[in-house]
Design an enzyme around this catalytic site. Structure first.
Site, PDB file in Angstrom:
ATOM      1  N   ARG A  48       0.805  -1.232   0.000  1.00  0.00           N
ATOM      2  CA  ARG A  48       0.000   0.000   0.000  1.00  0.00           C
ATOM      3  C   ARG A  48       0.830   1.270   0.000  1.00  0.00           C
ATOM      4  O   ARG A  48       0.323   2.334  -0.324  1.00  0.00           O
ATOM      5  CB  ARG A  48      -1.026  -0.060   1.125  1.00  0.00           C
ATOM      6  N   GLU A  53       5.604 -11.401  13.928  1.00  0.00           N
ATOM      7  CA  GLU A  53       5.107 -12.016  15.157  1.00  0.00           C
ATOM      8  C   GLU A  53       5.539 -13.483  15.226  1.00  0.00           C
ATOM      9  O   GLU A  53       5.944 -13.976  16.262  1.00  0.00           O
ATOM     10  CB  GLU A  53       3.585 -11.896  15.201  1.00  0.00           C
TER      11      GLU A  53
END
Length: 194
Positions: A71, A108
């Site tokens: 993006r 993560e």
């Protein structure tokens, strides 16, 4: 390091913020996804977004706008064109043809890499790193490291949205962060919801 947020009394900010929808439990349970595709469907909000960044970076002697996949590719090119800078895509592995340099960063669960073409930037250039959102700061910090490895001066990072509770700005070291809106908390019902 505190993030700089544009003046919330600017009417353009409320238009931008209200055009971003929040989708709960996407892409997995517990995530409140900040969806900018609805901002892109609102030409006025999209223009305001670009205008605010251009107003900030015009005259700052920035020669490179580095957009983080994917993006950052939406917001980076119009900013680069408006301020007279080149646009450099920062991509995930095996997306750029030709010789690349890469920087690994942690997620993560595991790691990923960001790549940039060799020769896309030159030592001494001044860069702005652009993405739609900062969460944990992993991709932005990887982009900064990648640019600095080849001698580029990263002036600032710019994002449309910040998720402040994830403290991503802390991973940016001494690099300033400029954001337009803090996390949007209004959940918009999807068309197929009853």
């Amino acid at each position: 390091m505190a993030a700089q947020i544009v003046d919330s009394t600017d009417d353009r900010i409320s238009r931008i913020s209200s055009s971003i929808r929040v989708i709960p439990d996407f892409p997995k349970p517990g995530i409140m996804f900040q969806d900018i595709t609805t901002l892109l469907l609102d030409p006025k909000a999209f223009k305001y977004t670009i205008d605010l960044f251009v107003e900030r970076y015009t005259g700052q002697n920035i020669s490179v706008v580095a957009g983080v996949e994917a993006r950052g590719f939406i917001f980076g090119p119009p900013i680069a064109l408006a301020i007279g800078a080149k646009f450099v895509p920062m991509r995930k592995p095996k997306k750029l043809p030709g010789e690349v340099i890469s920087e690994e960063y942690s997620l993560e669960y595991g790691t990923d890499k960001m790549e940039m073409h060799v020769g896309a930037v030159q030592a001494g250039e001044r860069a702005l790193v652009v993405d739609d959102l900062i969460a944990t700061g992993g991709t932005l910090s990887a982009a900064i490291r990648l640019l600095e490895r080849v001698g580029v001066d990263v002036v600032e990072c710019a994002c449309v949205i910040e998720l402040p509770e994830l403290k991503g700005r802390n991973r940016l070291g001494d690099k300033p962060l400029f954001v337009l809106v803090s996390e949007v908390d209004t959940v918009v019902k999807l068309d197929n919801e009853i």
